[in-house]
Scaffold this motif. Structure first.
Motif, short mmCIF file in Angstrom:
data_model
loop_
_atom_site.label_atom_id
_atom_site.label_comp_id
_atom_site.label_asym_id
_atom_site.label_seq_id
_atom_site.Cartn_x
_atom_site.Cartn_y
_atom_site.Cartn_z
N TYR A 1 0.85 -1.19 0.00
CA TYR A 1 0.00 0.00 0.00
C TYR A 1 0.89 1.25 0.00
CZ TYR A 1 -3.84 3.11 1.04
OH TYR A 1 -4.78 4.11 0.94
N VAL A 2 0.41 2.31 -0.65
CA VAL A 2 1.14 3.59 -0.65
C VAL A 2 0.21 4.70 -0.20
CG1 VAL A 2 2.57 5.18 -1.98
CG2 VAL A 2 2.48 2.77 -2.64
N MET A 3 0.68 5.51 0.77
CA MET A 3 -0.11 6.66 1.22
C MET A 3 0.72 7.93 1.07
SD MET A 3 -2.24 7.35 4.73
CE MET A 3 -1.01 8.39 5.49
N SER A 4 0.15 8.90 0.36
CA SER A 4 0.88 10.11 0.01
C SER A 4 0.22 11.37 0.56
CB SER A 4 0.98 10.23 -1.52
OG SER A 4 -0.32 10.14 -2.11
N SER A 5 -0.53 11.23 1.65
CA SER A 5 -1.31 12.35 2.18
C SER A 5 -0.43 13.51 2.66
CB SER A 5 -2.18 11.88 3.34
OG SER A 5 -3.11 10.92 2.91
N ARG A 6 -0.94 14.72 2.46
CA ARG A 6 -0.30 15.90 3.02
C ARG A 6 -0.54 16.00 4.52
NH1 ARG A 6 -1.35 17.37 -2.36
NH2 ARG A 6 0.41 18.52 -3.28
N TYR A 7 -1.69 15.54 4.97
CA TYR A 7 -1.99 15.46 6.41
C TYR A 7 -3.11 14.45 6.59
CZ TYR A 7 -5.84 18.57 5.00
OH TYR A 7 -6.93 19.10 4.38
N SER B 1 4.64 5.23 3.22
CA SER B 1 3.80 6.38 3.55
C SER B 1 4.63 7.60 3.90
CB SER B 1 2.91 6.04 4.76
OG SER B 1 2.17 7.18 5.19
N PHE B 2 4.14 8.77 3.46
CA PHE B 2 4.68 10.01 4.00
C PHE B 2 4.43 10.02 5.51
CE2 PHE B 2 3.98 12.42 -0.21
CZ PHE B 2 5.32 12.34 -0.54
N ASN B 3 5.41 10.44 6.28
CA ASN B 3 5.27 10.54 7.73
C ASN B 3 4.64 11.89 8.09
OD1 ASN B 3 5.41 9.85 10.40
ND2 ASN B 3 7.60 10.28 10.60
N CYS B 4 3.44 12.10 7.61
CA CYS B 4 2.76 13.38 7.77
C CYS B 4 2.07 13.44 9.14
CB CYS B 4 1.73 13.58 6.65
SG CYS B 4 0.38 12.35 6.69
N LEU B 5 1.63 14.62 9.50
CA LEU B 5 0.78 14.76 10.68
C LEU B 5 -0.63 14.37 10.29
CD1 LEU B 5 1.95 18.16 12.22
CD2 LEU B 5 2.47 15.87 13.05
N THR B 6 -1.31 13.60 11.05
CA THR B 6 -0.87 12.78 12.18
C THR B 6 -1.26 11.34 11.88
OG1 THR B 6 -3.02 13.13 13.25
CG2 THR B 6 -1.28 14.67 13.87
N ASP C 1 7.40 -3.00 9.34
CA ASP C 1 6.20 -3.38 8.61
C ASP C 1 5.88 -2.40 7.49
OD1 ASP C 1 5.39 -1.22 10.09
OD2 ASP C 1 4.00 -2.33 11.37
N GLY C 2 6.81 -1.49 7.23
CA GLY C 2 6.61 -0.50 6.17
C GLY C 2 7.75 0.49 6.15
N LEU C 3 7.62 1.49 5.29
CA LEU C 3 8.65 2.52 5.15
C LEU C 3 8.00 3.90 5.30
CD1 LEU C 3 10.52 1.09 2.01
CD2 LEU C 3 11.22 0.87 4.42
N LEU C 4 8.56 4.72 6.18
CA LEU C 4 8.09 6.09 6.37
C LEU C 4 9.02 7.04 5.61
CD1 LEU C 4 7.26 6.05 10.18
CD2 LEU C 4 5.61 6.16 8.29
N VAL C 5 8.41 8.04 4.97
CA VAL C 5 9.14 8.95 4.08
C VAL C 5 8.92 10.38 4.55
CG1 VAL C 5 9.35 9.74 1.69
CG2 VAL C 5 8.80 7.34 2.17
N GLU C 6 9.94 11.20 4.40
CA GLU C 6 9.84 12.62 4.71
C GLU C 6 8.61 13.22 4.01
OE1 GLU C 6 12.26 16.73 3.64
OE2 GLU C 6 13.35 14.82 3.66
N PRO C 7 7.75 13.94 4.75
CA PRO C 7 6.51 14.46 4.15
C PRO C 7 6.75 15.29 2.89
CG PRO C 7 6.47 14.72 6.53
CD PRO C 7 7.85 14.26 6.18
N GLU C 8 5.94 15.00 1.88
CA GLU C 8 5.89 15.77 0.63
C GLU C 8 7.21 15.77 -0.15
OE1 GLU C 8 3.66 19.46 0.72
OE2 GLU C 8 2.80 18.92 2.68
N ASN C 9 8.07 14.80 0.13
CA ASN C 9 9.33 14.67 -0.62
C ASN C 9 9.11 13.61 -1.70
OD1 ASN C 9 11.96 14.01 -1.54
ND2 ASN C 9 12.86 14.76 0.38
#
Length: 218
Positions: free
Chosen positions: A121-127, A146-151, A162-170
């Motif tokens: 699964y991929v999540m690209s939310s801004r928030y 997933s972007f590590n966005c708030l919240t 269990d997944g990969l967290l990415v700098e938000p909006e990068n």
């Protein structure tokens, strides 16, 4: 004047607890229909879902795909949803010449069954508030990028487990994380097992028990 104020995340708990002493944190639960069967390690498709609006960041996800497709042209991204940005997103897919690798599909009622077709699964939310789709994907055994966005994402996904967290909006980092997930076949299988285990925090019986305890204590 509330007896209790219930919030969904650590972020909100810490924020409100600075000036209130009646705050409790109770997560949303996973519906019982989201049950793990068997991880589909042969799938060459990734999935995303949500309202087709700016918040969900599907524009950034689509923009991340050219680098992915360049290295892995046999992989495909499918986005389930509806919303006011559908035409704009479809135009972006065409502009980036991704029509063979990215598809926007209509909202479906049986998303729990559909998820069995995908590799992650991929999540690209801004928030977000608390992205239930991430805990649902975990329950189905899908690793997530997933972007590590708030919240929320940082409380649901254990990065590298269990997944990969990415700098938000990068967008570049999102591309790199997707490529890493594609190329890590064995890693995905291990993450699938851990995703299912970690999702047990959100089982509906456990969350209902927390609500019952709250009401009894009040």
């Amino acid at each position: 004047k509330l007896d209790r104020l219930s919030v969904l995340t650590d972020y909100d708990y810490e924020k409100y607890s600075k000036f209130l002493n009646n705050v409790v944190k109770i997560y949303n639960p996973i519906p019982d229909i989201f049950k793990f069967n068997k991880y589909n390690r042969d799938s060459k498709k990734m999935v995303a879902a949500g309202r087709l609006t700016e918040q969900k960041g599907f524009d950034m996800l689509i923009e991340a795909m050219p680098d992915v497709v360049k290295k892995h042209p046999d992989w495909k991204l499918e986005i389930y949803g509806q919303g006011k940005d559908k035409e704009k997103l479809e135009n972006l897919i065409n502009t980036l010449d991704l029509s063979n690798n990215v598809e926007i599909k209509n909202y479906v009622e049986n998303f729990n069954d559909v998820m069995d077709e995908y590799s992650f699964y991929v999540m690209s939310s801004r928030y977000e508030a608390f992205p239930c789709v991430l805990i649902e994907s975990q329950a189905k055994g899908l690793p997530a990028v997933s972007f590590n966005c708030l919240t929320g994402p940082g409380e649901i996904i254990s990065d590298g487990q269990d997944g990969l967290l990415v700098e938000p909006e990068n967008v570049n980092k999102l591309s790199e994380a997707i490529i890493k997930m594609i190329e890590g076949s064995d890693m995905r299988v291990e993450m699938s097992e851990k995703a299912v285990e970690n999702s047990k925090r959100f089982l509906i019986d456990k969350i209902c028990s927390e609500w019952n305890n709250l009401f009894e204590n009040m």
